[in-house]
Design a protein around this motif. Structure first.
Motif, PDB file in Angstrom:
ATOM      1  N   ALA A   3       0.780  -1.083  -0.028  1.00 33.44           N
ATOM      2  CA  ALA A   3      -0.089  -0.105  -0.074  1.00 33.44           C
ATOM      3  C   ALA A   3       0.932   1.180   0.125  1.00 33.44           C
ATOM      4  O   ALA A   3       0.818   2.407  -0.583  1.00 33.44           O
ATOM      5  CB  ALA A   3      -0.878  -0.089   1.273  1.00 33.44           C
ATOM      6  N   LYS A   4       1.755   1.220   0.758  1.00 30.46           N
ATOM      7  CA  LYS A   4       2.749   2.413   0.751  1.00 30.46           C
ATOM      8  C   LYS A   4       3.579   2.627  -0.538  1.00 30.46           C
ATOM      9  O   LYS A   4       3.817   3.658  -0.935  1.00 30.46           O
ATOM     10  CB  LYS A   4       4.013   2.394   1.843  1.00 30.46           C
ATOM     11  N   LEU A   8       3.388   5.865  -2.939  1.00 29.26           N
ATOM     12  CA  LEU A   8       4.378   6.359  -3.555  1.00 29.26           C
ATOM     13  C   LEU A   8       4.422   6.492  -5.225  1.00 29.26           C
ATOM     14  O   LEU A   8       5.107   7.406  -5.816  1.00 29.26           O
ATOM     15  CB  LEU A   8       5.849   5.836  -3.112  1.00 29.26           C
ATOM     16  N   LEU A   9       3.940   5.610  -5.603  1.00 23.31           N
ATOM     17  CA  LEU A   9       3.931   5.522  -7.149  1.00 23.31           C
ATOM     18  C   LEU A   9       2.655   6.310  -7.563  1.00 23.31           C
ATOM     19  O   LEU A   9       2.344   6.005  -9.110  1.00 23.31           O
ATOM     20  CB  LEU A   9       3.792   4.104  -7.542  1.00 23.31           C
ATOM     21  N   ALA A  10       2.205   7.086  -7.011  1.00 21.38           N
ATOM     22  CA  ALA A  10       1.025   7.913  -7.712  1.00 21.38           C
ATOM     23  C   ALA A  10       1.838   9.024  -8.602  1.00 21.38           C
ATOM     24  O   ALA A  10       1.119   9.291  -9.597  1.00 21.38           O
ATOM     25  CB  ALA A  10       0.328   8.856  -6.525  1.00 21.38           C
ATOM     26  N   PRO A  15      12.938   2.534  -9.641  1.00 19.52           N
ATOM     27  CA  PRO A  15      13.169   1.610  -8.491  1.00 19.52           C
ATOM     28  C   PRO A  15      14.115   1.927  -7.413  1.00 19.52           C
ATOM     29  O   PRO A  15      13.912   1.748  -6.296  1.00 19.52           O
ATOM     30  CB  PRO A  15      13.667   0.363  -9.106  1.00 19.52           C
ATOM     31  N   ARG A  16      15.273   2.812  -7.858  1.00 15.14           N
ATOM     32  CA  ARG A  16      16.144   3.158  -6.639  1.00 15.14           C
ATOM     33  C   ARG A  16      15.435   4.336  -5.879  1.00 15.14           C
ATOM     34  O   ARG A  16      15.743   4.134  -4.531  1.00 15.14           O
ATOM     35  CB  ARG A  16      17.147   4.049  -7.380  1.00 15.14           C
ATOM     36  N   GLU A  17      14.442   5.222  -6.233  1.00  9.90           N
ATOM     37  CA  GLU A  17      13.745   6.078  -5.602  1.00  9.90           C
ATOM     38  C   GLU A  17      12.782   5.626  -4.597  1.00  9.90           C
ATOM     39  O   GLU A  17      12.783   5.786  -3.275  1.00  9.90           O
ATOM     40  CB  GLU A  17      13.125   7.329  -6.227  1.00  9.90           C
ATOM     41  N   ALA A  21      12.834   5.257  -0.491  1.00 10.94           N
ATOM     42  CA  ALA A  21      11.489   5.693   0.139  1.00 10.94           C
ATOM     43  C   ALA A  21      11.056   4.570   1.199  1.00 10.94           C
ATOM     44  O   ALA A  21      10.396   4.947   2.487  1.00 10.94           O
ATOM     45  CB  ALA A  21      10.661   6.306  -0.658  1.00 10.94           C
ATOM     46  N   LEU A  22      11.311   3.288   0.417  1.00  8.80           N
ATOM     47  CA  LEU A  22      10.749   2.297   1.433  1.00  8.80           C
ATOM     48  C   LEU A  22      11.499   1.525   2.262  1.00  8.80           C
ATOM     49  O   LEU A  22      11.328   0.780   3.246  1.00  8.80           O
ATOM     50  CB  LEU A  22      10.029   1.115   0.427  1.00  8.80           C
ATOM     51  N   GLY A  23      12.805   1.801   2.401  1.00 15.20           N
ATOM     52  CA  GLY A  23      13.914   1.245   3.113  1.00 15.20           C
ATOM     53  C   GLY A  23      14.070  -0.130   2.717  1.00 15.20           C
ATOM     54  O   GLY A  23      14.694  -0.754   3.451  1.00 15.20           O
TER      55      GLY A  23
END
Length: 82
Positions: A3-4, A8-10, A15-17, A21-23
């Protein structure tokens, strides 16, 4: 976690970013993107194959830096009972 990632993909992210962001590691993030793609939730933005065939070949980021974006999910068709 999924879900997170979808939140974020809105807006398009590589993939690196997304991993930052997700750790997560880049490998784990790529697996997550593959799962979300199979379910129809995300898709990579086209033309980042680094094929060298078009005029943008020097600007193309390549597959590991392809931006991904959330797809608007259609409502499932109603199911009818027999």
């Amino acid at each position: 976690m999924m879900a997170k990632a979808l939140d974020l993909l809105a807006s398009p992210r590589t993939p690196r970013e997304l991993a930052g962001a997700l750790g997560l590691s880049l490998e784990a993030t790529l697996l997550l993107l593959q799962q979300l793609e199979r379910k129809g939730y995300v898709q990579p933005l086209p033309c980042a194959t680094r094929c060298g065939a078009c005029a943008f070949r020097n600007l193309c980021p390549g597959p590991s830096e392809t931006p991904w974006v959330r797809v608007s999910v259609k409502q499932p068709a109603p199911r009818f009972s027999p």
